[in-house]
Write a protein that holds these residues in place. Structure first.
Motif, PDB file in Angstrom:
ATOM      1  N   PRO A 193      29.648  38.445  51.511  1.00  0.00           N
ATOM      2  CA  PRO A 193      30.741  39.385  51.313  1.00  0.00           C
ATOM      3  C   PRO A 193      32.088  38.875  51.838  1.00  0.00           C
ATOM      4  CG  PRO A 193      29.514  39.983  53.280  1.00  0.00           C
ATOM      5  CD  PRO A 193      28.892  38.715  52.741  1.00  0.00           C
ATOM      6  N   THR A 194      33.144  39.353  51.231  1.00  0.00           N
ATOM      7  CA  THR A 194      34.487  39.186  51.771  1.00  0.00           C
ATOM      8  C   THR A 194      35.122  40.563  51.876  1.00  0.00           C
ATOM      9  OG1 THR A 194      35.560  38.918  49.622  1.00  0.00           O
ATOM     10  CG2 THR A 194      34.732  36.926  50.701  1.00  0.00           C
ATOM     11  N   LEU A 195      35.996  40.711  52.856  1.00  0.00           N
ATOM     12  CA  LEU A 195      36.712  41.973  53.051  1.00  0.00           C
ATOM     13  C   LEU A 195      38.132  41.665  53.494  1.00  0.00           C
ATOM     14  CD1 LEU A 195      37.244  44.980  53.635  1.00  0.00           C
ATOM     15  CD2 LEU A 195      35.984  44.719  55.793  1.00  0.00           C
ATOM     16  N   THR A 196      39.081  42.206  52.767  1.00  0.00           N
ATOM     17  CA  THR A 196      40.475  42.180  53.191  1.00  0.00           C
ATOM     18  C   THR A 196      41.021  43.593  53.135  1.00  0.00           C
ATOM     19  OG1 THR A 196      41.303  41.787  50.943  1.00  0.00           O
ATOM     20  CG2 THR A 196      40.846  39.847  52.302  1.00  0.00           C
ATOM     21  N   TYR A 197      41.949  43.875  54.021  1.00  0.00           N
ATOM     22  CA  TYR A 197      42.648  45.162  53.925  1.00  0.00           C
ATOM     23  C   TYR A 197      44.149  44.918  54.029  1.00  0.00           C
ATOM     24  CZ  TYR A 197      43.055  45.255  59.084  1.00  0.00           C
ATOM     25  OH  TYR A 197      43.339  44.974  60.400  1.00  0.00           O
ATOM     26  N   THR A 198      44.888  45.788  53.363  1.00  0.00           N
ATOM     27  CA  THR A 198      46.342  45.685  53.343  1.00  0.00           C
ATOM     28  C   THR A 198      46.933  46.998  53.818  1.00  0.00           C
ATOM     29  OG1 THR A 198      46.251  44.136  51.480  1.00  0.00           O
ATOM     30  CG2 THR A 198      48.372  45.206  51.924  1.00  0.00           C
ATOM     31  N   ILE A 199      47.682  46.940  54.888  1.00  0.00           N
ATOM     32  CA  ILE A 199      48.355  48.112  55.458  1.00  0.00           C
ATOM     33  C   ILE A 199      49.775  47.685  55.835  1.00  0.00           C
ATOM     34  CG2 ILE A 199      48.387  49.807  57.338  1.00  0.00           C
ATOM     35  CD1 ILE A 199      45.373  49.635  57.481  1.00  0.00           C
ATOM     36  N   VAL A 215      45.016  41.466  55.896  1.00  0.00           N
ATOM     37  CA  VAL A 215      44.167  40.883  56.933  1.00  0.00           C
ATOM     38  C   VAL A 215      42.794  40.614  56.331  1.00  0.00           C
ATOM     39  CG1 VAL A 215      43.077  41.234  59.187  1.00  0.00           C
ATOM     40  CG2 VAL A 215      45.399  42.084  58.774  1.00  0.00           C
ATOM     41  N   ALA A 216      42.281  39.408  56.545  1.00  0.00           N
ATOM     42  CA  ALA A 216      40.928  39.059  56.107  1.00  0.00           C
ATOM     43  C   ALA A 216      40.007  39.047  57.318  1.00  0.00           C
ATOM     44  CB  ALA A 216      40.927  37.694  55.437  1.00  0.00           C
ATOM     45  N   LEU A 217      38.867  39.728  57.220  1.00  0.00           N
ATOM     46  CA  LEU A 217      37.902  39.768  58.316  1.00  0.00           C
ATOM     47  C   LEU A 217      36.798  38.739  58.088  1.00  0.00           C
ATOM     48  CD1 LEU A 217      37.492  43.600  59.002  1.00  0.00           C
ATOM     49  CD2 LEU A 217      39.110  41.966  60.000  1.00  0.00           C
ATOM     50  N   ASN A 218      36.243  38.252  59.201  1.00  0.00           N
ATOM     51  CA  ASN A 218      35.198  37.233  59.141  1.00  0.00           C
ATOM     52  C   ASN A 218      33.811  37.871  59.141  1.00  0.00           C
ATOM     53  OD1 ASN A 218      37.061  35.083  59.266  1.00  0.00           O
ATOM     54  ND2 ASN A 218      37.190  35.267  61.491  1.00  0.00           N
ATOM     55  N   PHE A 219      32.970  37.416  58.217  1.00  0.00           N
ATOM     56  CA  PHE A 219      31.573  37.836  58.142  1.00  0.00           C
ATOM     57  C   PHE A 219      30.721  36.747  58.776  1.00  0.00           C
ATOM     58  CE2 PHE A 219      27.573  37.151  55.830  1.00  0.00           C
ATOM     59  CZ  PHE A 219      26.950  38.366  56.010  1.00  0.00           C
ATOM     60  N   PRO A 220      29.754  37.076  59.639  1.00  0.00           N
ATOM     61  CA  PRO A 220      29.353  38.406  60.119  1.00  0.00           C
ATOM     62  C   PRO A 220      29.886  38.737  61.511  1.00  0.00           C
ATOM     63  CG  PRO A 220      27.637  36.846  60.615  1.00  0.00           C
ATOM     64  CD  PRO A 220      28.759  36.055  60.024  1.00  0.00           C
ATOM     65  N   ASP A 268      24.780  41.373  40.394  1.00  0.00           N
ATOM     66  CA  ASP A 268      24.846  40.398  41.477  1.00  0.00           C
ATOM     67  C   ASP A 268      26.263  40.249  42.021  1.00  0.00           C
ATOM     68  OD1 ASP A 268      22.172  39.928  41.424  1.00  0.00           O
ATOM     69  OD2 ASP A 268      22.278  38.055  40.289  1.00  0.00           O
ATOM     70  N   GLN A 269      27.265  40.501  41.201  1.00  0.00           N
ATOM     71  CA  GLN A 269      28.657  40.415  41.628  1.00  0.00           C
ATOM     72  C   GLN A 269      29.220  41.831  41.704  1.00  0.00           C
ATOM     73  OE1 GLN A 269      29.898  37.342  42.363  1.00  0.00           O
ATOM     74  NE2 GLN A 269      27.927  36.455  41.735  1.00  0.00           N
ATOM     75  N   VAL A 270      29.642  42.225  42.884  1.00  0.00           N
ATOM     76  CA  VAL A 270      30.164  43.574  43.094  1.00  0.00           C
ATOM     77  C   VAL A 270      31.548  43.463  43.713  1.00  0.00           C
ATOM     78  CG1 VAL A 270      29.800  45.817  44.205  1.00  0.00           C
ATOM     79  CG2 VAL A 270      27.838  44.463  43.457  1.00  0.00           C
ATOM     80  N   SER A 271      32.518  44.144  43.116  1.00  0.00           N
ATOM     81  CA  SER A 271      33.881  44.116  43.626  1.00  0.00           C
ATOM     82  C   SER A 271      34.419  45.529  43.764  1.00  0.00           C
ATOM     83  CB  SER A 271      34.804  43.324  42.685  1.00  0.00           C
ATOM     84  OG  SER A 271      34.415  41.971  42.616  1.00  0.00           O
ATOM     85  N   VAL A 272      35.169  45.731  44.806  1.00  0.00           N
ATOM     86  CA  VAL A 272      35.948  46.952  44.989  1.00  0.00           C
ATOM     87  C   VAL A 272      37.373  46.501  45.277  1.00  0.00           C
ATOM     88  CG1 VAL A 272      36.336  48.972  46.428  1.00  0.00           C
ATOM     89  CG2 VAL A 272      34.010  48.327  45.819  1.00  0.00           C
ATOM     90  N   ASP A 273      38.280  46.829  44.382  1.00  0.00           N
ATOM     91  CA  ASP A 273      39.642  46.321  44.486  1.00  0.00           C
ATOM     92  C   ASP A 273      40.621  47.415  44.891  1.00  0.00           C
ATOM     93  OD1 ASP A 273      38.911  43.708  43.625  1.00  0.00           O
ATOM     94  OD2 ASP A 273      38.855  44.441  41.549  1.00  0.00           O
ATOM     95  N   GLN A 274      41.354  47.133  45.955  1.00  0.00           N
ATOM     96  CA  GLN A 274      42.447  48.000  46.415  1.00  0.00           C
ATOM     97  C   GLN A 274      42.037  49.469  46.446  1.00  0.00           C
ATOM     98  OE1 GLN A 274      45.879  47.017  44.005  1.00  0.00           O
ATOM     99  NE2 GLN A 274      46.165  45.074  45.038  1.00  0.00           N
ATOM    100  N   SER A 275      40.948  49.695  47.162  1.00  0.00           N
ATOM    101  CA  SER A 275      40.434  51.050  47.339  1.00  0.00           C
ATOM    102  C   SER A 275      41.161  51.705  48.519  1.00  0.00           C
ATOM    103  CB  SER A 275      38.931  50.981  47.614  1.00  0.00           C
ATOM    104  OG  SER A 275      38.424  52.212  48.044  1.00  0.00           O
ATOM    105  N   PHE A 321      36.846  44.426  48.525  1.00  0.00           N
ATOM    106  CA  PHE A 321      35.578  43.757  48.836  1.00  0.00           C
ATOM    107  C   PHE A 321      35.142  42.917  47.640  1.00  0.00           C
ATOM    108  CE2 PHE A 321      35.641  47.758  51.096  1.00  0.00           C
ATOM    109  CZ  PHE A 321      35.062  47.514  52.331  1.00  0.00           C
ATOM    110  N   LYS A 322      34.504  41.808  47.941  1.00  0.00           N
ATOM    111  CA  LYS A 322      33.774  41.058  46.921  1.00  0.00           C
ATOM    112  C   LYS A 322      32.433  40.670  47.533  1.00  0.00           C
ATOM    113  CE  LYS A 322      37.732  39.029  44.473  1.00  0.00           C
ATOM    114  NZ  LYS A 322      37.576  39.865  43.256  1.00  0.00           N
ATOM    115  N   ILE A 323      31.373  40.932  46.798  1.00  0.00           N
ATOM    116  CA  ILE A 323      30.041  40.557  47.269  1.00  0.00           C
ATOM    117  C   ILE A 323      29.338  39.787  46.167  1.00  0.00           C
ATOM    118  CG2 ILE A 323      27.764  41.387  47.975  1.00  0.00           C
ATOM    119  CD1 ILE A 323      29.047  43.621  49.448  1.00  0.00           C
TER     120      ILE A 323
END
Length: 558
Positions: A102-108, A113-118, A130-137, A299-301
């Protein structure tokens, strides 16, 4: 480590009397049956199941193949019958395994900011692609994320969270007692005892129900009752879900489910202009409303997926009474653990999650109970099913599957006695009943504890929410009375603070870590004592006592 004295059990059995409502067979459990429960047997089984050869017993692995074969062999050697009515020793449990990247970034406030997994977050998806994305939620802080009408509590207040990413606190709302603000209000969410609303499974379920795209639980060690390392180890490998009969997505989780470290969540809130501790204080009031963080998460997984034919292992002792043998008592314990993490440093043996206490010990106890029942001169009136479940560590999935696909009718299943870890630190003067207050099984446990010279006590650590973290929950949810005990207090002839020291050390250092391995300083005399107690309680029920739900239990059938 010694077995209980047969003479003691003979004396106790002779002294017991029973009311007309709880009459057992004339021959109370003979001492010879109880004497078969030995520390040596427990250690022997644990050494096998927790060995490097069994590779941490992950579902769908070579470790599962070896575990299922070993349990089948041992049940067969004890003279039990295959527990599946189709004549086999297993119940197939179809699982989907997905290893996420997974990748996770948030914009405020214009900053991304990109967070490190895990290290800083974990996330997975049980969706079919197999590919799941959530964009600018849109990011929304929803307090504890709880809707509990019986407490007049709603953290959502009708706010539409469809398509959004929810940031939520772990555990129940920690509502202060108005008479003593240093304590929790016993009238709200059972005070310091966790309710189901505090479980991560509930938080994902409510997020999915309300249409959220993602849910991130903020980890804090004290309310979670385990450190971030437990979250990291659990979220850093293959994730599992039940294959849905319809072929669709998991209805009990949003598209993205995950955890975020407390410091990272605090930084996220600070970027939006909020103080984490201030929001926590607001979140323990009924007046709390969701807080729009004026930012987005993406998110991108990428999942590596497979379908797994995992297995619950089932073995049966058929009842001896023509009328009652169609009814069952189920003893359960999960056989699985977390497998291997090749990314950990050191040799292979240091990368294996051996799961010696969790739950090779409980599985060994299941075999010990089967041996004791087989030593009875006559089988009990009701049948006994020994159920070793898969994928408990992945969300009680094996038990959940059995509860929704029972091999025997649930209406004829009179009780479930679950074992998840046994006492390895010596005898205790009391047995803790994690399921206390829910059913008439309490009275049976009290009776047989007293016969051992012990007492029944309530859960000494209700904040752990143990009721909701083990397989008996899935049986309770379908109306089967349950028993789940712990022996983690009142150790005999031990120095002050001993209980806290050994229990806290285990949960702080070994629980869900590669260090949960066989130890030379174990003392299973208490474990033998506890297994004997569960044998006696189960025998009462198998001989004709029918447990009933208490009117106050949340699981009482309506």
């Amino acid at each position: 480590m010694s077995s209980p004295s047969p003479l003691l059990y003979c004396a106790l059995a002779a002294a017991l009397t029973f009311s007309a409502g709880s009459v057992l067979a004339q021959d109370q459990a003979p001492a010879t049956a109880l004497a078969t429960i030995s520390a040596d047997d427990l250690v022997r089984h644990i050494k096998v199941l927790a060995s490097d050869e069994f590779e941490g017993r992950a579902p769908g692995s070579n470790g599962e193949t070896k575990t299922v074969a070993y349990l089948t062999q041992e049940f067969r050697k004890l003279g039990l019958k295959p527990g599946n009515p189709d004549g086999t020793w297993v119940q197939a449990v179809p699982l989907r395994g997905q290893t996420p990247k997974p990748t996770l970034t948030y914009t405020i406030a214009g900053k991304t900011v990109a967070l490190n997994f895990p290290e800083q977050f974990v996330a997975h998806s049980t969706s079919a692609p197999d590919q799941v994305s959530v964009d600018q939620s849109d990011l929304v802080f929803v307090g504890y994320g709880v809707q509990a009408p019986e407490y007049g509590w709603d953290d959502y207040k009708g706010v539409d969270v469809r398509g959004k990413t929810l940031l939520m606190l772990i555990n129940d709302p920690a509502v202060p007692d108005p008479r003593n603000p240093a304590e929790l209000d016993p009238a709200m969410f059972r005070g310091k005892a966790m309710t189901y609303y505090g479980r991560w499974t509930y938080k994902y379920e409510i997020a999915a129900k309300l249409g959220a795209k993602a849910a991130l639980i903020i980890h804090e060690t004290r309310p979670a009752a385990y450190p971030w390392d437990v979250v990291r180890s659990g979220g850093n490998g293959e994730q599992f879900s039940l294959v849905q009969a319809t072929g669709g997505d998991d209805p009990d989780a949003p598209a993205i489910a995950g955890w975020i470290q407390r410091d990272q969540a605090s930084a996220m809130l600070a970027a939006a202009g909020y103080n984490f501790e201030t929001l926590k204080k607001q979140a323990v009031t009924r007046a709390f409303r969701p807080v729009d963080l004026k930012g987005t998460a993406s998110f991108k997984i990428a999942n590596t997926s497979r379908t797994i034919a995992s297995n619950n292992v089932v073995a049966l002792i058929e009842g001896s009474d023509p009328k009652l043998k169609d009814e069952l008592v189920i003893y359960s314990a999960h056989w699985d653990h977390l497998g291997i993490d090749g990314r950990l440093p050191g040799p292979r043996s240091k990368q294996i999650y051996h799961g010696a206490l969790d739950n090779a010990s409980g599985t060994a106890a299941l075999l010990a109970l089967a041996k004791a029942y087989r030593a009875l001169p006559t089988p009990p009136k009701r049948s006994i099913l020994f159920l070793a479940t898969t994928a408990e560590e992945r969300g009680l999935l094996g038990a959940k599957y059995y509860a929704s696909h029972p091999l025997y009718p649930l209406k004829k299943t009179v009780a479930n006695i679950n074992i998840d870890g046994i006492n390895a630190w010596g005898k205790t003067e009391q047995i803790e009943n994690v399921t206390s207050g829910h059913s008439s099984i309490d009275a049976l446990l009290t009776k047989h504890a007293q016969a051992q010279g012990r007492k029944m006590a309530n859960d000494s650590r209700p904040e752990l929410g143990s009721f909701y973290r083990a397989d008996q929950l899935e049986f309770a949810r379908v109306g089967v009375p349950v028993l789940y005990t712990k022996a983690r207090s009142g150790y005999i002839n031990k120095p002050e603070g001993y209980a806290a020291r050994v229990v806290d050390h285990y949960f702080g250092k070994d629980y869900h870590q590669v260090t949960d391995d066989v130890r030379t300083d174990w003392d299973f005399s208490g474990g033998v004592q506890d297994i004997g107690l569960l044998f006696q309680v189960g025998l009462d029920i198998a001989q004709g006592v029918t447990p009933t739900w208490n009117a106050s239990s949340e699981f009482k059938p309506q």
